[in-house]
Structure formats: structure tokens, C-alpha cells
Design an enzyme around this catalytic site. Structure first.
Site, PDB file in Angstrom:
ATOM      1  N   ASP A 180      66.984  17.302 105.323  1.00 21.56           N
ATOM      2  CA  ASP A 180      66.649  16.024 105.946  1.00 21.56           C
ATOM      3  C   ASP A 180      67.654  14.975 105.491  1.00 21.56           C
ATOM      4  OD1 ASP A 180      65.081  14.504 107.634  1.00 21.56           O
ATOM      5  OD2 ASP A 180      63.784  13.796 106.029  1.00 21.56           O
ATOM      6  N   HIS A 194      66.459   1.802 108.604  1.00 17.67           N
ATOM      7  CA  HIS A 194      65.376   2.387 107.809  1.00 17.67           C
ATOM      8  C   HIS A 194      65.675   2.266 106.314  1.00 17.67           C
ATOM      9  CE1 HIS A 194      62.255   5.090 106.421  1.00 17.67           C
ATOM     10  NE2 HIS A 194      63.156   5.891 105.881  1.00 17.67           N
ATOM     11  N   GLU A 250      61.898  11.150 113.823  1.00 13.47           N
ATOM     12  CA  GLU A 250      63.228  11.714 113.609  1.00 13.47           C
ATOM     13  C   GLU A 250      63.594  12.626 114.773  1.00 13.47           C
ATOM     14  OE1 GLU A 250      64.027  13.513 109.837  1.00 13.47           O
ATOM     15  OE2 GLU A 250      62.714  12.159 108.727  1.00 13.47           O
ATOM     16  N   ASP A 260      58.512  13.929 110.606  1.00  6.29           N
ATOM     17  CA  ASP A 260      58.554  14.272 109.179  1.00  6.29           C
ATOM     18  C   ASP A 260      57.369  13.606 108.484  1.00  6.29           C
ATOM     19  OD1 ASP A 260      59.439  15.130 106.722  1.00  6.29           O
ATOM     20  OD2 ASP A 260      60.856  13.487 106.468  1.00  6.29           O
ATOM     21  N   GLN A 269      54.537  10.127  97.202  1.00  8.53           N
ATOM     22  CA  GLN A 269      55.988   9.970  97.076  1.00  8.53           C
ATOM     23  C   GLN A 269      56.359   8.969  95.969  1.00  8.53           C
ATOM     24  OE1 GLN A 269      57.842   9.326 100.867  1.00  8.53           O
ATOM     25  NE2 GLN A 269      59.880   8.948 100.039  1.00  8.53           N
ATOM     26  N   SER A 314      55.814  19.247 108.650  1.00 10.60           N
ATOM     27  CA  SER A 314      56.713  18.564 109.572  1.00 10.60           C
ATOM     28  C   SER A 314      56.460  19.212 110.934  1.00 10.60           C
ATOM     29  CB  SER A 314      58.184  18.771 109.202  1.00 10.60           C
ATOM     30  OG  SER A 314      58.393  18.580 107.826  1.00 10.60           O
ATOM     31  N   THR A 321      64.389   9.033 109.312  1.00 12.96           N
ATOM     32  CA  THR A 321      63.647   8.100 110.157  1.00 12.96           C
ATOM     33  C   THR A 321      64.597   7.227 110.968  1.00 12.96           C
ATOM     34  OG1 THR A 321      62.034   8.017 108.407  1.00 12.96           O
ATOM     35  CG2 THR A 321      61.856   6.332 110.109  1.00 12.96           C
TER      36      THR A 321
END
Lengths: 429, 429
Positions: free
Chosen positions: B135, B142, B210, B242, B249, B266, B358
Site C-alpha cells: 500500500d 491525504h 483507494e 483499505d 492504529q 481490504s 487514500t
């Protein structure tokens, strides 16, 4: 079901050199190319490679529920999908076949001809197709050393480190078996005093002494694996060299983690030693320093006493041991790693590989990377040929070995050996 | 070889609804399960699914070098390995077969019976087995929004961001096609005022708008892909959601990047739209703000004008569009991403998937995640049923759609639609 393959008194009719990593009590699994250019799944006793595909065709696994072609494959993934009960049945049967008292194969010259190979008649391959590869960061000594060097010696561990087995995703496509040479990677780095990044060969290529475990199909999307069931899904372990480019890493890794600094190559020992074979070498993990959330609380002996060594061999010179560590130093064990990895429902499949992270011990001679051994290049490491190393040089070979030993009972992993070639030169068109 | 399949004047004898994403100029590739429970590779024109396995068996691809079973597989990986020339030959041939003037299949009732399906007769599957999934983080808007929220509005971009297409490895095993529901993940989070982390369902489940591209076998270990060759190795694109858990996180991602916050799921749109089909919609990437190192300098039009939309559909309510963005906003293009990914010799294989990161546009209604749309929860987003959202709630369905349009010529991706179920409840034993 008892693991009769682990019987320490068993002897085999095959010749086994003294101190071999592969006595009849080991029975690891691997994939090799034979002298006839056929790929097969096999095992190894002493210095003899054994073609399990041929053994199966000859009927030696009768009574065990196996498909006809289960060993005639170029990866172990399908066999690993068969599950722990089947792995045990097969290992137990192999032990019986090669037991000194068993005549069936021993006295059948014709069968022996197609089943047995010397090591120079075969070429080891990747044992599994790795779907996903995850690397953990589970040695407290390693995390502390790195934190001390690059952040703050008084707060070397990040706040989350004692609460979660920190891990990240790695690249499967660049995992190679022992013996495959790799190239020094090129990439972007930012020299300390420069305003802009520069491009060129990494100047800080490093090894990381790790072990990796290989899983079977464990769960479906959404479904966590409870910590007490985690070991049911672990097939076995290999030595793992997580090649790293420290200068590339420094520039790229904030905020999303290491990427090109790691994905140019990782190398593994080609024989997967089963968790069953390691059973006699269980030890407790270090006591957690913080109260863990229930899903990470593990009981009993969930770690293993595996001695680990790293050697550097310059071109045309003898190898020098530069580190001696032990898998038991890991703060987080495999059950905790797998329970954490799946607590959010992430699916784990057959052939997935999970690295331990660099296994550093408590003393400076037990650190698991040149970054730590040379303390980011400040203390060169002496080799027996008189040269010194801060990081790995072109045409050096890095060799890792590992084994468990108790009295005369030894279960080993063989080695992972990788030569670092100079930067790749594209062919002129 | 010219891409005759893109001829804008071509009409087909199949019925195609007005404004369809799948006119005869699209010809995407996918994998589906048929009414007879057979898995096959197929394409789609209008609302008709076409079994390429059956077409091939009936001889319609005569003259194109294809193995007999190339379309009778449960993934496109082998076909993608055949390379760009073969993809073009096949797409051009499909366009001919369904050209309004071509009688061969049109007038053969028996053949049509085995080749054509209505959409409710099929079930779309994962189009490829994803070996490795990477990714990227390539939208400047973003990265700036995230940096502004969590770090420093005056230095929102990290120092490396304008020099390298930052990327990280993700998890392949949890990528699912449109229509597969997922569960709200559980995990560790650390509430702001708490001393210790807590365990429970994520309270900040988010989408990320995405796109992802799918590669063919591109290089060997050690060998970089020059930026001008990168597009030769890109098969096509899909929409990519995603899924992310922002609270997980925040606690886990320093220093090695996002892990459990991302790998629970995902989702992708199931039809891979080829790079060839997007040819008429090429645009230039934004001008780089820093001088790039030579391996990242790209010329010409290397990006694509793809309109993107995100909708939230609460249970038993209509969907509301919450974002409208465009792929052309990406600061780094796919050629740069692939050249960067391989500059250290990392091997890229058939079926590998690379997410864009993103895709946020410059205006607040074009942001690609709830994190940005609701500005970390401070500005709830209104839905048409009167409810509001800061993040995604249980039983919400998130739908992403994408298409290119120029006058009456439209090439679309269909949609990726995923319902978020509550936390997984293990079955009682």
C-alpha cells in the site's frame, strides 16, 4: 497421540555423523530437486536425503490418510494444510521405517535406490509458497538497543512495546532459501549533513538473526485464534536472516515502517523443523513486566531453548563467529504473536511465515545484528583473517546456525548461508 | 500492436444499458462461479457475463498463443503471466466476437447458451491470488490532512514525503471481493487519559478510498525496473477499500507502521479494468515540487482521470454520497511507485497488488476517509436518512464507485461494496 518419533533411545540403520543436526529424532520437512531434475518433498536423516514422494508411491505410508500426490509437489503447503494429526502420523511412521530394527526398506536395495539421496545429489528449494510474511520485533534486548542508539537511552522502549508483540508486514516474494546469493541493494538515503537525499548502493547492509515459524490454515476472516490453541496451527520453524539496509531504513521508515530497507531479501534454512521435534526443549518465556490483557496471557512453557550462532565468511577466508544468542531470550512467544496477529480476525493460512524479529541476548557478544554488534558502526568487529567489519561487505557470506542440545540429544536446523554480491549490473542490450 | 478493442465507434450485438460501466470498449477481466458451480475466467459487456473458458473451448481464440486451460482457472495469475501482448490480442478478439457485424457467436444459439450469463446467474470471486500486497501513501492532500491533524499543521508533510513514494507492506490474506461482509475488529487501544491500554471493539472503523493496480511477473531478485518500462508490467486496476481501525492504529503504529489496524480486511471491485482500456483517459501527474532523483523522473501522461465516489448506506436506508474524488489527484503515479518498489531489486510477481493510498482531493468534500471527512470525529457527516456519522457504524455498507467519462465514452469499474457486521461472536462449543 504420542510423538513416538521423539523416542530418544531410537537408533537408525542409516549412518548419522556424530553431532548431526539431523538424528532420527529430528525428521524435518523440505523440498528438493533430485539428480533426475524432479521436485519432491523430503526429509533428512544424518547426511541422507529421503524422497517422501517415492516412499509414499512404494506404499510405506499405508494406513495414513494422505492423497496420492501429497509429497509429489513443489511446496509443503498442501501437506501442512492436512493438520497436526497427519504431521505426527507421518513423522512417527518415518521414524519406524528408518528404525534400526525395521527391515522393510533397509533390506530392499531396489527401493533404497529410488528413495535415498546423498546431499550432493539434491538441491534444496523454498519449502513453502509463502502467502503472507509477518515480522515481529519481540526481543526486548534488540528493541532496547535500537531505542538506546536512535532515541533516548532512558526511554529506550516505546510505550506500546511491553503491551503488544509489535509486528509489521514484510515481503514474501524476496524470501530465498540458503545458498541463493543476493545483491547489495541500491536506494535513497539522506546523509546527515546533506540537504537532499542521494541515490546509490546501501553502505550499511546488515543481517538480522531471527527464527520464523510456518503456520497451517488457522482461521477464517473475522475469527480470532485463542492463545491456548495457537500452537495447534504452528507446523515448524526455520532459521531466518532478515537482511536489512540501515541507511535506507533511516530515511524511509517514518511513519509507515521499513519497506525497501527490508524487502530486497530474506533468507531461510531449507529444512522446517517441526514444533513436535522441539518438544523436549520447551522453556518458559521471560516473566512479563506489565500485566497483559487476557488474550495475550500465556501459561506453561511456550518458548524453546535453541542456541543460535552467526558467522561472517569473507571471500577466500575462514568464517568467524560474530554472535551467539538463544531463541529463549524472546520476550514474546509464538503463541502470543499468533493470538495477537489474529485478535482482529486477520486470516492466517498454510505456508504463512512469521519472523521473530532480531534475537539479541543480554550480552554484547549475543547481539543479533551488526547494527548492535558494531554499535551503529562505532565499534568495528574483528574477524579471524585480521579484517574488521562494521556492516557486511561485498562478497561476504553470512551464515546462521541453530540447534537444541541436551546431553547427547541434539535437534538442529542446519544453516542459512547467503553471499552478498555487489550491486546488480544490468546486462547491456 | 494497436488496441483495436478501444475503437470508440464499435457497437455490440449484446444489449448494453445507457451509461453502463461496461461498454464493449471496456472488456475487463474477472473470475466467477457459474450457475453450474463451475469457476471460470470471464469478462463482462453491459449486464452480460461472458465465460472465456467456454469461448476458448469453442475455438473463438484460435490463432492466439494460449494454453488450453488458461481461462479454466480460479485466478487470472497465469493469464496475467502471459504478458501484455497476449492481453491485447485477447481483448481485441473479444471486441471482434461481440462486434455487431460478427455473426459467428451472435447467430449460434447453442454456443450462446454456454458462453453468456446474466449477472444473477454468477457470483464474482477474487480475480487473482494476491502474492504480495503493498500500500502506498501517494495523495499529497491525504498525507497533509493526516499530518495536520496528528502532527504539526506548519510541517504536515514528513521530510521524505516529497522525495519518495512512501509505501509499506500489507496483508494479502484479508483482501476480499465486493459483497463479502466483514466484522468490526477488536484490539488494543489506549484511551487518551488511561494509564494502560484496554481491549475491545474498535470505535473508529474507517474506509480509505483507494485504487489498486495488479502486476505481471516483472523482474528477478536484484533487478530494478526502469521507470519507463514500469507500465509494461501493469495489467489493470480495481477500486480498493483499505478498511482501517484508527484507534488501533494510533496505539500500535510507532515505530514499524500499521498492522492490526489494517489487516482485518481490504475489499476490491471484482472486475480488473486493463490499463489498455484506460488509455483514452491519460492525464499528467501534478508537477513534482522537488527535483526527483533520476529513477523517479517520469515523463508524459502517467496518470488517469478516474472519477471516484464513496457512499454510506445504513441498514434499511438509502445510500448517501459522502465523497467525490479523482485518481488524478495522486501526487505519485504508478510508474513511480513500481520503479521505487523495485529499485532495490525487490521481485514483483503476477497477481501482486499495489494500493494507491487514500485518494483525497483538494476540497473537504473530496476527502477519501471518514477520518478526514469528519476531521477526526469533530465534524459529523450528515446522511440522507437524518443520521450522522463520524466513523462507520455496525451494519453500514460502504460502497465505492469509479469511472472515466469523455462525452458518451465511459469506462467504469463497477463498485466495491462491503457491509460492516458487528464484532465476531464465536460459536458456543
Amino acid at each position: 497421540m504420542s510423538i513416538t518419533a521423539n523416542d530418544p533411545t531410537r537408533k537408525t540403520w542409516l549412518e548419522v555423523p556424530e553431532n548431526s543436526d539431523f538424528p532420527i529424532q529430528n525428521i524435518p520437512f523440505g523440498v528438493f530437486l533430485t539428480r533426475d531434475d524432479i521436485i519432491t518433498i523430503g526429509t533428512r536423516i544424518g547426511d541422507t536425503a529421503i524422497d517422501l514422494g517415492a516412499l509414499h508411491q512404494l506404499g510405506y505410508f499405508e494406513g495414513i490418510p494422505l492423497t496420492d500426490d501429497i509429497f509429489l509437489q513443489d511446496t509443503l503447503n498442501d501437506f501442512i494444510s492436512d493438520g497436526k494429526k497427519t504431521w505426527r502420523l507421518v513423522r512417527n511412521r518415518i521414524a519406524e521405517i528408518f528404525d534400526t530394527s525395521n527391515e522393510s526398506l533397509r533390506d530392499n536395495e531396489e527401493h533404497r535406490q529410488v528413495v535415498l539421496f546423498t546431499l550432493d545429489e539434491i538441491e534444496m528449494q523454498m519449502p513453502v509458497q509463502v502467502g503472507d510474511y509477518t515480522d515481529f520485533y519481540s526481543s526486548k534486548e534488540h528493541a532496547t538497543n535500537v531505542g538506546t542508539m536512535f532515541r533516548d537511552p532512558d526511554n529506550a522502549l516505546l510505550p506500546n512495546w511491553l503491551h503488544i508483540p509489535v509486528g509489521y508486514h514484510g515481503r514474501s516474494s524476496s524470501i530465498v532459501p540458503s545458498g541463493i546469493p543476493i545483491h547489495r541493494p541500491q536506494g535513497q538515503t539522506k546523509p546527515k549533513d546533506a540537504d537532499e537525499p542521494v541515490f546509490g548502493p546501501s553502505k550499511r547492509v546488515d543481517f538480522e538473526l531471527e527464527m520464523a515459524f510456518i503456520t497451517t490454515d488457522a482461521n477464517h476472516l473475522g475469527e480470532p485464534i485463542p492463545i491456548d490453541e495457537a500452537e495447534d496451527y504452528i507446523f515448524g520453524l526455520v532459521l531466518f536472516n532478515d537482511w536489512s539496509a540501515r541507511d535506507i531504513q533511516t530515511w524511509e521508515y517514518v511513519p509507515l515502517g521499513p519497506f525497501l530497507a527490508k524487502n530486497f531479501a530474506s533468507a531461510i534454512s531449507p529444512w522446517i523443523v517441526t514444533l513436535d521435534a522441539l518438544e523436549p526443549f520447551r522453556v518458559k518465556s521471560p516473566k512479563p513486566e506489565k500485566k497483559l490483557l487476557p488474550y495475550l496471557q500465556s501459561t506453561g512453557k511456550r518458548s524453546f531453548d535453541i542456541e543460535l550462532e552467526v558467522f561472517i565468511k569473507p571471500e577466500n577466508a575462514e568464517e568467524t563467529r560474530v554472535s551467539k544468542s538463544n531463541f529463549r531470550h524472546m520476550y514474546w512467544n509464538m503463541s502470543q504473536q499468533l493470538a495477537h496477529h489474529t485478535v482482529n480476525g486477520c486470516p492466517v493460512l498454510s505456508g504463512d511465515m512469521m519472523g521473530s524479529g532480531t534475537i539479541s541476548g543480554p550480552t554484547p557478544d549475543s547481539y543479533g545484528s551488526m547494527l548492535e554488534l558494531s554499535w551503529k558502526g562505532e565499534k568495528p568487529v574483528k574477524l579471524s583473517d585480521g579484517s574488521t567489519r562494521t556492516f557486511i561487505e561485498d562478497n561476504d557470506t553470512v551464515i546462521m546456525r541453530g540447534f537444541c542440545q541436551k546431553d547427547n540429544y541434539r535437534i538442529g536446523f542446519g544453516e542459512v548461508s547467503t553471499k552478498l554480491l555487489p550491486v546488480f549490473e544490468p546486462k547491456k542490450k
